[in-house]
Design an enzyme around this catalytic site. Sequence first.
Site, PDB file in Angstrom:
ATOM      1  N   ASP A  10      15.080  57.878  17.429  1.00  0.00           N
ATOM      2  CA  ASP A  10      16.142  58.850  17.172  1.00  0.00           C
ATOM      3  C   ASP A  10      15.879  59.572  15.861  1.00  0.00           C
ATOM      4  OD1 ASP A  10      17.455  58.172  19.535  1.00  0.00           O
ATOM      5  OD2 ASP A  10      18.525  56.527  18.584  1.00  0.00           O
ATOM      6  N   LYS A  32      12.002  55.357  23.424  1.00  0.00           N
ATOM      7  CA  LYS A  32      13.079  56.170  23.982  1.00  0.00           C
ATOM      8  C   LYS A  32      13.141  57.483  23.220  1.00  0.00           C
ATOM      9  CE  LYS A  32      17.527  55.635  22.925  1.00  0.00           C
ATOM     10  NZ  LYS A  32      18.031  56.994  22.591  1.00  0.00           N
ATOM     11  N   ASP A  59      16.048  59.807  27.508  1.00  0.00           N
ATOM     12  CA  ASP A  59      17.470  59.456  27.509  1.00  0.00           C
ATOM     13  C   ASP A  59      18.321  60.704  27.241  1.00  0.00           C
ATOM     14  OD1 ASP A  59      19.897  58.070  27.273  1.00  0.00           O
ATOM     15  OD2 ASP A  59      19.542  57.581  25.163  1.00  0.00           O
ATOM     16  N   LEU A  60      18.523  61.497  28.308  1.00  0.00           N
ATOM     17  CA  LEU A  60      19.299  62.733  28.163  1.00  0.00           C
ATOM     18  C   LEU A  60      20.679  62.645  28.812  1.00  0.00           C
ATOM     19  CD1 LEU A  60      16.522  65.431  28.725  1.00  0.00           C
ATOM     20  CD2 LEU A  60      17.302  64.381  26.587  1.00  0.00           C
ATOM     21  N   LYS A  61      20.931  61.598  29.569  1.00  0.00           N
ATOM     22  CA  LYS A  61      22.261  61.310  30.120  1.00  0.00           C
ATOM     23  C   LYS A  61      22.869  62.524  30.826  1.00  0.00           C
ATOM     24  CE  LYS A  61      23.463  57.904  26.512  1.00  0.00           C
ATOM     25  NZ  LYS A  61      22.395  58.190  25.519  1.00  0.00           N
ATOM     26  N   ASP A  64      26.608  66.688  35.320  1.00  0.00           N
ATOM     27  CA  ASP A  64      27.021  68.038  35.660  1.00  0.00           C
ATOM     28  C   ASP A  64      27.230  68.069  37.171  1.00  0.00           C
ATOM     29  OD1 ASP A  64      27.362  70.931  35.624  1.00  0.00           O
ATOM     30  OD2 ASP A  64      26.221  70.927  33.754  1.00  0.00           O
ATOM     31  N   THR A  68      23.196  71.438  39.721  1.00  0.00           N
ATOM     32  CA  THR A  68      22.634  71.642  38.385  1.00  0.00           C
ATOM     33  C   THR A  68      21.771  70.456  37.972  1.00  0.00           C
ATOM     34  OG1 THR A  68      24.463  73.061  37.710  1.00  0.00           O
ATOM     35  CG2 THR A  68      23.209  71.998  35.949  1.00  0.00           C
ATOM     36  N   THR A 119      27.947  51.829  24.893  1.00  0.00           N
ATOM     37  CA  THR A 119      28.208  50.605  24.131  1.00  0.00           C
ATOM     38  C   THR A 119      29.088  50.862  22.920  1.00  0.00           C
ATOM     39  OG1 THR A 119      26.089  50.883  22.987  1.00  0.00           O
ATOM     40  CG2 THR A 119      26.133  49.403  24.895  1.00  0.00           C
ATOM     41  N   ARG A 181      21.195  43.820  18.210  1.00  0.00           N
ATOM     42  CA  ARG A 181      21.022  43.713  16.767  1.00  0.00           C
ATOM     43  C   ARG A 181      20.499  42.315  16.427  1.00  0.00           C
ATOM     44  NH1 ARG A 181      21.638  48.369  17.303  1.00  0.00           N
ATOM     45  NH2 ARG A 181      23.028  49.811  16.208  1.00  0.00           N
ATOM     46  N   ARG A 211      17.904  51.412  14.965  1.00  0.00           N
ATOM     47  CA  ARG A 211      17.888  51.224  13.521  1.00  0.00           C
ATOM     48  C   ARG A 211      17.373  49.873  13.036  1.00  0.00           C
ATOM     49  NH1 ARG A 211      23.831  53.687  13.149  1.00  0.00           N
ATOM     50  NH2 ARG A 211      23.724  52.875  15.267  1.00  0.00           N
TER      51      ARG A 211
END
Length: 233
Positions: A10, A32, A59-61, A64, A68, A119, A181, A211
């Site tokens: 990210d 990802k 990961d564009l989720k 629509d 589309t 989440t 985590r 992270r």
Amino acid sequence: MKRDVIIACDFASREATLAFLDKFTDVKPFVKIGMELYYAEGPEIVREIKRRGHKIFLDLKLHDIPNTVKKAMAVLRNLDVDVTNLHAAGTTAMMKAAIEGLTREDGTRPLLIAVTQLTSTDQEAMENDLLIKEPIDQVVMHYAETAKNAGLDGVVCSPLEAGKVHDRCGKQFLTVTPGVRFADGDVGDQKRVMTPAAAREIGSDFIVVGRPITAAEDPVAAYKRCVREFVGE
């Protein structure tokens, strides 16, 4: 695919992403690529990371109307990613259209998985913001079953729900779980979290870790620790 750790890259730029991946000299981790990086750099960053030998979860989720999403998936299928996703809330018609668009002329396609509930969403937010009153576990299971019946390969869910998804949808139905985590780490903005070792015990097929690896003082060491705890290697 065998159980694996997926690193959430990210980052906001190509330079930051490739500088991070350059640290991994003896392994090519599964990565990802999410909205931030894709919107900043476009499809070329996907092609470049793929050329470097990494498996990719795009990961564009998507969410629509069916037509589309079908057209968008027809574009994404040419990027040679390994996994991509959409929101199960988009309905069965949308998910079936997505598979049609994602399937290449030779019949192959990337794995397609559905987001059940993010989440970062808890019961209170689901009831107050989404007006969904059923227990969150019940909602996740319903979305998972709907995705399976639509022909998808698995779901994104909390590691807390992975075992239940397998019980309901079968062991071959993949569970990709963020919200992981280390036991001695910060949970950040995640509400439903679990350690890598616990995620393995409960049945997650893939964990997505951001992270705790990308912001670590030694990202390679953090990644290898995560693999040891989750995969056992």
